[in-house]
Design an enzyme around this catalytic site. Structure first.
Site, PDB file in Angstrom:
ATOM      1  N   GLU A  62       0.840  -1.197   0.000  1.00 48.29           N
ATOM      2  CA  GLU A  62       0.000   0.000   0.000  1.00 48.29           C
ATOM      3  C   GLU A  62       0.874   1.245   0.000  1.00 48.29           C
ATOM      4  OE1 GLU A  62      -3.827   2.145   2.183  1.00 48.29           O
ATOM      5  OE2 GLU A  62      -3.347   0.042   2.621  1.00 48.29           O
ATOM      6  N   GLU A  87       4.551   5.169   4.067  1.00 45.21           N
ATOM      7  CA  GLU A  87       3.884   6.437   4.343  1.00 45.21           C
ATOM      8  C   GLU A  87       4.934   7.441   4.840  1.00 45.21           C
ATOM      9  OE1 GLU A  87       1.786   9.516   4.900  1.00 45.21           O
ATOM     10  OE2 GLU A  87       0.624   7.758   4.244  1.00 45.21           O
ATOM     11  N   ASP A 114       9.597   7.233   1.501  1.00 49.71           N
ATOM     12  CA  ASP A 114       9.212   7.167   0.093  1.00 49.71           C
ATOM     13  C   ASP A 114       8.812   5.748  -0.311  1.00 49.71           C
ATOM     14  OD1 ASP A 114       8.935   7.432  -2.629  1.00 49.71           O
ATOM     15  OD2 ASP A 114      10.996   8.069  -3.005  1.00 49.71           O
ATOM     16  N   ASP A 136      -2.558  12.190  -2.682  1.00 46.66           N
ATOM     17  CA  ASP A 136      -2.619  13.648  -2.790  1.00 46.66           C
ATOM     18  C   ASP A 136      -2.905  14.011  -4.241  1.00 46.66           C
ATOM     19  OD1 ASP A 136      -2.042  16.435  -2.913  1.00 46.66           O
ATOM     20  OD2 ASP A 136      -0.796  16.248  -1.131  1.00 46.66           O
ATOM     21  N   LYS A 140      -3.308  21.497  -9.026  1.00 47.55           N
ATOM     22  CA  LYS A 140      -2.809  22.493  -9.967  1.00 47.55           C
ATOM     23  C   LYS A 140      -2.074  21.803 -11.114  1.00 47.55           C
ATOM     24  CE  LYS A 140      -2.280  26.147  -6.508  1.00 47.55           C
ATOM     25  NZ  LYS A 140      -1.325  27.075  -5.844  1.00 47.55           N
ATOM     26  N   ASP A 172     -11.388  10.858  -4.377  1.00 47.95           N
ATOM     27  CA  ASP A 172     -12.598  11.678  -4.275  1.00 47.95           C
ATOM     28  C   ASP A 172     -12.397  13.004  -4.991  1.00 47.95           C
ATOM     29  OD1 ASP A 172     -12.136  13.815  -1.567  1.00 47.95           O
ATOM     30  OD2 ASP A 172     -10.708  12.247  -2.058  1.00 47.95           O
ATOM     31  N   THR A 211     -12.258   4.152   5.012  1.00 46.90           N
ATOM     32  CA  THR A 211     -11.344   4.801   5.946  1.00 46.90           C
ATOM     33  C   THR A 211     -11.964   6.094   6.463  1.00 46.90           C
ATOM     34  OG1 THR A 211     -10.222   6.094   4.241  1.00 46.90           O
ATOM     35  CG2 THR A 211      -9.376   3.873   4.676  1.00 46.90           C
ATOM     36  N   ARG A 212     -11.359   6.639   7.512  1.00 46.89           N
ATOM     37  CA  ARG A 212     -11.844   7.918   8.039  1.00 46.89           C
ATOM     38  C   ARG A 212     -11.719   9.020   6.997  1.00 46.89           C
ATOM     39  NH1 ARG A 212      -8.513   8.842  13.341  1.00 46.89           N
ATOM     40  NH2 ARG A 212      -6.967   7.728  12.096  1.00 46.89           N
ATOM     41  N   TYR A 213     -10.676   8.973   6.197  1.00 47.89           N
ATOM     42  CA  TYR A 213     -10.503   9.992   5.157  1.00 47.89           C
ATOM     43  C   TYR A 213     -11.652   9.908   4.161  1.00 47.89           C
ATOM     44  CZ  TYR A 213      -8.577  12.724   1.361  1.00 47.89           C
ATOM     45  OH  TYR A 213      -8.405  13.677   0.378  1.00 47.89           O
TER      46      TYR A 213
END
Length: 233
Positions: A62, A87, A114, A136, A140, A172, A211-213
């Protein structure tokens, strides 16, 4: 950097964004100090199931696991499989360590840093599953090269997954959604989109926890969430 200069995360060779948020609580700091070294991915050499877990087993990876909820859920669901999570945000790693401790998850290995550095050391064809959930979006245009769904990383994903292995991607963010699908259309020789109409991307597949996100994106911000599964040809 301007948007028209070439590059993607495999060539930029740097991490963007924060590496730490609010100070860790005492218990979290102790887990980072004591538990993380015990289950950390080795800093050098090949990253194999045999090396990490003592014997061959299906291997999952992951990228950017956030607070580790999905990683812990999958590891608990599939105790005979091995799970690697990478992470760069230390607060997220600390949260994941709580899940590992409380769930007694001996089939998880973590990397603070990384993900691509570790993924490069995984032998080709070794992964059963690869997860990229809510990365992320870098919305832009001039930052598009920072997105993990780009040609260089996708080529690496294809190399590391075994035939029939699966890449799961969730977002999302509509800008990232369009960008990711555009990238994946260039890699149809390597990946087959597992799709059967709108329900395939509008409904969370089985074995894919919320997930919470994800819950916050939907409930607080009113974002739609999209789910994608790509099978390695």
């Amino acid at each position: 950097m301007s948007a028209n200069k070439p590059g993607d995360p495999t060539t930029l060779n740097r991490l963007y964004g924060r590496s730490q948020g609010k100070p860790l609580r005492k218990g979290q700091a102790e887990l980072v100090e004591r538990l993380l070294p015990q289950i950390a991915v080795p800093a050098e050499g090949p990253v194999t199931a045999e090396r990490l877990f003592g014997h061959d087993r299906p291997l999952h990876f992951e990228i950017g696991f956030g607070g580790g909820e999905h990683l812990a859920y999958r590891a608990d669901l599939l105790p005979d499989h091995g799970f690697i999570g990478a992470e760069p945000f230390v607060n997220g790693v600390a949260q994941a360590l709580v899940h590992v401790r409380d769930g007694a998850l001996g089939n998880v290995r973590l990397h603070l840093g990384d993900a691509l550095e570790v993924l490069r050391r995984v032998p080709d064809g070794a992964l059963t599953m690869l997860y990229l959930l809510h990365p992320d979006p870098w919305p832009k245009a001039r930052h598009a090269k920072r997105r993990m769904m780009n040609d260089g990383p996708v080529e690496m994903f294809a190399a590391k997954l075994k035939p029939g292995g699966e890449l799961r991607f969730g977002t999302d963010h509509p800008v990232y959604l369009r960008h990711a699908l555009s990238v994946m259309r260039r890699h149809t020789d390597s990946f087959e989109w597992q799709v059967e109409g709108r329900q395939s991307w509008e409904n969370r597949p089985g074995g894919w926890c919320e997930t919470r996100y994800e819950a916050k994106a939907r409930e607080v911000y009113g974002h739609e969430v999209w789910y994608f599964r790509f099978r390695r040809r």
